[in-house]
Design a protein around this motif. Structure first.
Motif, short mmCIF file in Angstrom:
data_model
loop_
_atom_site.label_atom_id
_atom_site.label_comp_id
_atom_site.label_asym_id
_atom_site.label_seq_id
_atom_site.Cartn_x
_atom_site.Cartn_y
_atom_site.Cartn_z
N ILE A 43 27.60 17.88 68.66
CA ILE A 43 26.28 18.07 68.09
C ILE A 43 25.41 18.77 69.12
O ILE A 43 25.38 18.38 70.28
CB ILE A 43 25.64 16.72 67.70
N ARG A 44 24.72 19.81 68.71
CA ARG A 44 23.85 20.53 69.63
C ARG A 44 22.46 20.55 69.02
O ARG A 44 22.28 20.82 67.85
CB ARG A 44 24.34 21.95 69.83
N VAL A 45 21.47 20.24 69.85
CA VAL A 45 20.08 20.24 69.43
C VAL A 45 19.34 21.20 70.32
O VAL A 45 19.52 21.20 71.54
CB VAL A 45 19.46 18.82 69.55
N SER A 46 18.51 22.05 69.75
CA SER A 46 17.70 22.94 70.57
C SER A 46 16.23 22.72 70.25
O SER A 46 15.87 22.34 69.13
CB SER A 46 18.08 24.40 70.32
N MET A 47 15.41 22.93 71.27
CA MET A 47 13.96 22.78 71.10
C MET A 47 13.33 24.14 71.36
O MET A 47 13.68 24.83 72.30
CB MET A 47 13.42 21.73 72.08
N ALA A 96 16.55 9.23 79.33
CA ALA A 96 15.54 8.91 78.32
C ALA A 96 16.12 9.07 76.92
O ALA A 96 15.90 8.23 76.04
CB ALA A 96 14.32 9.80 78.49
N LEU A 97 16.90 10.10 76.70
CA LEU A 97 17.52 10.34 75.39
C LEU A 97 18.61 9.31 75.09
O LEU A 97 18.76 8.85 73.96
CB LEU A 97 18.07 11.76 75.29
N LEU A 121 17.18 14.30 68.20
CA LEU A 121 15.87 14.15 68.83
C LEU A 121 14.82 13.72 67.83
O LEU A 121 14.64 14.37 66.80
CB LEU A 121 15.42 15.47 69.45
N SER A 122 14.13 12.65 68.15
CA SER A 122 13.00 12.21 67.33
C SER A 122 11.74 12.91 67.85
O SER A 122 11.76 13.54 68.91
CB SER A 122 12.83 10.70 67.43
N GLU A 146 8.48 12.82 74.89
CA GLU A 146 8.89 12.29 76.19
C GLU A 146 9.51 13.38 77.07
O GLU A 146 9.24 13.43 78.28
CB GLU A 146 9.87 11.14 76.03
N VAL A 147 10.32 14.25 76.49
CA VAL A 147 10.90 15.36 77.26
C VAL A 147 9.79 16.24 77.82
O VAL A 147 9.80 16.60 79.00
CB VAL A 147 11.88 16.18 76.39
N LEU A 148 8.81 16.57 76.99
CA LEU A 148 7.69 17.40 77.46
C LEU A 148 6.90 16.68 78.55
O LEU A 148 6.48 17.31 79.52
CB LEU A 148 6.80 17.80 76.29
#
Length: 161
Positions: free
Chosen positions: A4-8, A37-38, A144-145, A151-153
């Motif tokens: 699974i890959r998620v991009s922001m 954190a994730l 990602l929620s 939180e990442v930011l």
């Protein structure tokens, strides 16, 4: 790791560009913090029984008799691991059935292999069948929620200070 890959995009890209220009930022430490954190957020989804989008998982038959969905043995939950380097962070699992739970299964036939019949118990009642077709609803746990994105930011902003 699961496939699974998620991009922001959007704000994330702007922060990423700023990070690449700032040589003083310890990227390995930042990515390790993001990965952890994730992983923690994913682990908490098993307690809440919710997908990254906040929707509730469909309750499993096994959990109906007490317990929680996707945590019968906790094998899936404890298989979630984080990995990071200066180039990025990822979470995932190598559990063979993880994709079935993440994406669901519209219809899979299970047949008796070593005995004449399958024997299984549902709600205290025993069943004996030569084969059964099961349908497993998607119960996404990876992803990602909105709070994960925030939180990442925040972690990236902290590293820029």
């Amino acid at each position: 790791m699961s496939g699974i890959r998620v991009s922001m995009e959007g704000e994330f890209e702007a922060y990423k560009d700023r990070l690449q220009r700032l040589g003083s930022v310890d990227r390995e430490e930042l990515m390790a913090a993001i990965a952890e954190a994730l992983r923690t957020s994913t682990d908490e989804r098993f307690d809440a029984e919710t997908a990254p989008d906040g929707s509730a998982w469909k309750r499993s038959i096994r959990a109906s008799g007490g317990g929680k969905t996707l945590t019968d043995s906790s094998r899936l939950r404890t298989s979630i691991h984080a990995r990071s380097s200066a180039k990025g962070a990822e979470i995932g699992t190598n559990t063979i059935y993880a994709a079935t739970h993440q994406f669901g299964e519209p219809g899979r036939t299970i047949r008796a292999k070593n005995k004449r019949m399958l024997s299984f118990q549902i709600g205290g009642k025993w069943y004996h069948k030569k084969q059964v077709t099961i349908k497993i609803p998607a119960r996404p746990f990876l992803g990602l929620s909105d709070s994960d994105r925030e939180e990442v930011l925040e972690l990236m902003e902290e590293s820029l200070k």
